[in-house]
Each structure stands twice: as structure tokens, then as C-alpha cells.
Design a protein around this motif. Sequence first.
Motif, PDB file in Angstrom:
ATOM      1  N   VAL A  43      -7.399  66.226  57.020  1.00 34.77           N
ATOM      2  CA  VAL A  43      -7.807  64.860  57.346  1.00 34.77           C
ATOM      3  C   VAL A  43      -9.229  64.953  57.877  1.00 34.77           C
ATOM      4  O   VAL A  43      -9.486  65.698  58.832  1.00 34.77           O
ATOM      5  N   TYR A  79      -7.115  63.563  53.053  1.00 35.17           N
ATOM      6  CA  TYR A  79      -6.994  62.199  53.548  1.00 35.17           C
ATOM      7  C   TYR A  79      -8.174  61.819  54.444  1.00 35.17           C
ATOM      8  O   TYR A  79      -8.649  62.642  55.229  1.00 35.17           O
ATOM      9  N   GLU A  83      -5.947  56.864  56.192  1.00 34.76           N
ATOM     10  CA  GLU A  83      -4.897  57.079  55.181  1.00 34.76           C
ATOM     11  C   GLU A  83      -3.783  58.002  55.675  1.00 34.76           C
ATOM     12  O   GLU A  83      -2.697  58.019  55.103  1.00 34.76           O
ATOM     13  N   TRP A  84      -4.056  58.776  56.676  1.00 29.88           N
ATOM     14  CA  TRP A  84      -3.134  59.815  57.137  1.00 29.88           C
ATOM     15  C   TRP A  84      -1.906  59.201  57.788  1.00 29.88           C
ATOM     16  O   TRP A  84      -2.009  58.411  58.720  1.00 29.88           O
TER      17      TRP A  84
END
Length: 98
Positions: A43, A79, A83-84
Motif C-alpha cells: 500500500v 493498492y 483502496e486498501w
Amino acid sequence: MSLQHNITEKLSKFAPEYLTVENESHMHSGPANRETHFRVVMVSDSFEGLNRVKRHQNIYALFEKEFSDGLHALSLHLYAPAEWQGEAPESPSCAGKH
């Protein structure tokens, strides 16, 4: 230095909020104790505004030498922070594993 450690070090340039690098070579056919297949979950703000293809291209560009030296696969789950969701899909079993 292990390839897993090298991958982790190179990915640190993306200043990840979250990063895991797992050696999944044991899930594939071949001799024991090898480093050929890895799963990366990362991420990073660096992925903001980039589509999946561009994200993957950015990562693969870092590992040209490793691929020419025997790295076979990087399973990438990349990500942006928004979005994570706290987890990534698990890797499937290799059909060629005996």
C-alpha cells in the motif's frame, strides 16, 4: 542477502504504508530452498492515480536483473491507501506442484 530481503529493500523506495513480501516458491514445482516465486502486498501513495498495469510496470522495472538471474514470478497486489481493505487475495495452488 536473500532475494526476499533484496525485494523488500527495493520496494522501500515507494515509501509503503504496508508491505509484505512472501516467498511462495515452495508452492511450485522445483528443488527445495529456492527463491523464484514471491507474493507482494503493498500500500503506497505512489499508486494513487495509476491503473493496475502502470503500477505493475513500475514494480517490474525494478527487478529486471533479478528476473534475468532466475526470479520467475512476482504476484503483485498493489493498492493506494484509499483502496486498501486490510487484506489481499490469497495465491492459488500451482497446478504443476507435485
